[in-house]
Design an enzyme around this catalytic site. Structure first.
Site, PDB file in Angstrom:
ATOM      1  N   SER A 168       0.806  -1.200  -0.078  1.00 30.71           N
ATOM      2  CA  SER A 168      -0.140  -0.019   0.143  1.00 30.71           C
ATOM      3  C   SER A 168       0.777   1.447   0.022  1.00 30.71           C
ATOM      4  CB  SER A 168      -1.022  -0.007   1.173  1.00 30.71           C
ATOM      5  OG  SER A 168      -0.269  -0.018   2.425  1.00 30.71           O
ATOM      6  N   LYS A 195      -5.836   4.418   8.568  1.00 28.97           N
ATOM      7  CA  LYS A 195      -4.738   5.371   8.012  1.00 28.97           C
ATOM      8  C   LYS A 195      -5.022   6.787   7.694  1.00 28.97           C
ATOM      9  CE  LYS A 195      -2.791   1.586   5.179  1.00 28.97           C
ATOM     10  NZ  LYS A 195      -2.279   1.267   3.881  1.00 28.97           N
TER      11      LYS A 195
END
Length: 364
Positions: free
Chosen positions: A257, A302
């Site tokens: 990611s 996140k």
């Protein structure tokens, strides 16, 4: 004993029993929470995250932070009290254990898979950044893995360059499976390869490979779900030769990611000025060799981690936008991106202060 006292005592004992059950009875869940964020333009543990040699670089003083998610281990068994607390907490998320560790995957297996994905994401980030800068990158198809016990074991090896299958040139990893499945199980497929050792020697000596070999592999029948087809037991991938050295150092991080933020960090260091104009920008997203940004897991964690560190803008994969927009941390703007070019365009707007037209994420 008075009835009221007896009732209160029984209720207290029942509550204690329930609390004990909640503490000692495991439930099939795992927890995700915000992990560290790291500035790809800065240092981590005393070392530059990005180190480029053999090409002119420029100072880059802004923030282009990659973000992570912290998860409980595969062997950790959450109890009911922890699960309820996690469900109620704003900065964590409780998910079924199999979501993080499917098919009984061990923590060691998950760590190894994450490390492989992280390594591949670094390679794709380099390619995507250099393509965006119109810097040529040499690429070729390789044997990425060989399945133990498969027809290819002992005949093909990880790192072998696949030039042809049955005399047809291979240009993309998908070409390999397509050509193999043209056979019926039990038929021979002929691979024209550059052996991994010869390829490594050629790269080291900066020359073209001197030899190729033809390797015949008898196909077997696939044993996975779906239509039966011919297989040889390999997965194909892509390898690259870069015109200069790009080293990414970031320990204790896994998964794919961070690809987008690595690519932007590389681009920033290879171009004059700061991409962010001094604004704190964070983000996430996988990236492929062509610069396409893909979705990731744990987006809500996140965004929380990024805002806690001071981020004002968060570059968000288009496919994660709706989920992320359901609970946006106060003061954080989610910017929708589908490619590295989208991200570069958004950063140009942020840098100039003209943010009215930014493609932001919405919950719909």
């Amino acid at each position: 004993m008075p009835r009221r006292t007896a009732t209160m005592l029984a209720s207290t004992l029942m509550l204690i029993a329930l609390l004990c059950a909640g503490v000692f009875i495991p439930v099939p869940y795992a927890e995700m929470s915000p992990g560290p964020t790291v500035n790809t333009l800065g240092e981590h543990d005393g070392e530059p995250v990005l180190n480029i040699e053999g090409r002119k670089t420029y100072p880059a003083d802004g923030h282009l932070n990659m973000t992570t998610v912290r998860v409980t281990g595969a062997d950790y068994r959450m109890n009911l009290v922890e699960a309820v607390y996690g469900w109620l907490a704003h900065d964590s998320k409780v998910v079924p254990h199999d979501t993080l560790y499917p098919d009984g995957k061990t923590e060691e297996e998950a760590t190894q898979e994450n490390a492989e994905e992280f390594s591949q994401s670094q390679e794709s980030a380099k390619v995507a950044a250099l393509k965006a800068l119109d810097v040529p990158v040499d690429s070729w198809v390789i044997v990425a893995t060989v399945v133990k016990g498969s027809p290819a074991e002992g005949r093909l090896h990880a790192g072998d360059v696949i030039k042809e299958v049955d005399g047809t040139a291979v240009k993309e990893p998908a070409d390999v499976a397509e050509l193999v499945t043209e056979h019926k199980p039990g038929e021979d497929a002929v691979f024209t390869i550059v052996p991994a050792k010869e390829q490594a020697a050629a790269e080291k000596e900066k020359r073209a490979p001197a030899t190729t070999e033809k390797v015949t592999v008898t196909t077997a029948t696939s044993d996975d779900a779906g239509d039966k087809r011919a297989i040889v037991g390999i997965s194909a991938g892509t390898d690259h030769t870069f015109p200069f050295s790009i080293d990414i150092k970031l320990a204790d991080v896994g998964g794919p990611s961070a690809g987008l933020m690595f690519a932007l960090g590389i681009y920033d260091k290879l171009t004059p000025g700061d991409l962010t104009g001094g604004t704190f920008v964070a983000g996430t997203g996988t990236i492929d060799d062509d610069g396409k940004v893909g979705p990731i897991g744990g987006i809500e964690m996140k965004t929380v981690g990024a805002r806690d560190k001071g981020a004002e803008y968060f570059l968000t994969p288009a496919d994660n936008c709706a989920s992320a927009a359901r609970d946006i941390p106060e003061g954080l703007t989610l910017v929708k991106v589908g490619t590295i070019d989208d991200a570069l365009g958004a950063l140009e707007d942020i840098r100039s202060g003209d943010t009215a037209g930014l493609p932001t994420c919405t919950a719909s």
